[in-house]
Design a protein around this motif. Structure first.
Motif: not given
Ligand code: CA
Length: 234
Positions: A150, A164, A171, A189, A167
């Motif tokens: 990550r 967030r 996406y 999300v 994410a």
């Protein structure tokens, strides 16, 4: 995915689905000699059950099979979001069949007859691709996102993102160039409970741009007026 933690000294598990026992015998022998742990199925339905319910590092799939054929097995596995690498064995050199296989998410194909050494080379190549950078790291421009650690970098410099923001970026990066509507982004999300008229998406996009974009030049994230956002394609 569980496969990432696999030790390198574990034998690679190969599922071979091939109904011609003459071929499955020689392939099994060749792969076993090369150190692979081989499971053989001679029937499409059984092969599918094994592929769907057990973990393999790679699946070698004949197309013409009794029961489910290889292409429908592949389609079902991909529909279930199983990302296991698949190499198709094709009897004929029909372009349509190979193209269909690749469109369905096959990683490679081999036309019969073939040398087992050739198959081993193909298996090693798809294994390298699937366990290597390609699937663990997403890139766009000078931004890289490692999905395992990550970590996010811009021009090699680490960038700190909130959960967030990460994410959202992940996406959008899954398919650069594809436009995502705000409602889609909200659902993915933040979840379905969020009010689709909220400006959460726009606020987070602005934050991502601040963190990721170079001081001058175009933004990594493009606004598609009236629709949503997309990652600019290189
Ligand atoms: Ca066959």
């Amino acid at each position: 995915m569980g496969e990432w933690g696999r030790c390198y000294n574990d034998a690679m598990k190969v599922l071979l689905v091939e109904d011609e026992t003459r071929i499955s015998d020689f392939v099994k022998k060749g792969l076993a000699e090369a150190g692979f742990d081989v499971t053989v199925s001679n029937h499409g339905d059984e092969g599918y059950e094994l592929a769907a319910n057990q973990t393999f590092d790679v699946i070698v799939l004949d197309i013409m099979l009794p029961g489910r054929d290889g292409l429908s097995i592949l389609r079902q596995l991909r529909d279930q979001r199983k990302a296991v690498p698949v190499i198709l064995l094709t009897a004929r050199t029909t372009l349509d069949e190979r193209l269909e296989g690749l469109n369905l998410g096959a990683d490679d194909y081999l036309t019969k007859p073939f040398y087992v050494e050739e198959l081993i080379a193909r298996i090693q190549a798809v294994m390298r691709r699937s366990s290597g950078e390609k699937l663990t790291t997403l890139h766009a421009g000078d931004v890289s996102v490692n999905l395992v650690t990550r970590e996010v970098t811009r021009s090699g410099e680490p960038v700190h993102l909130t959960v967030r923001e990460f994410a959202l970026l992940e996406y959008l990066l899954r398919t650069p160039g594809r436009v995502y509507a705000r409602t889609q982004i909200i659902e993915h999300v933040w979840g379905y409970d969020f009010d689709p008229t909220t400006n959460l998406v726009d606020v987070h996009i602005q934050r991502l741009r601040k963190k990721l974009d170079p001081p001058e030049g175009e933004s990594l994230i493009e606004t598609v007026r009236g629709v949503g956002y997309r990652i600019r394609k290189d």
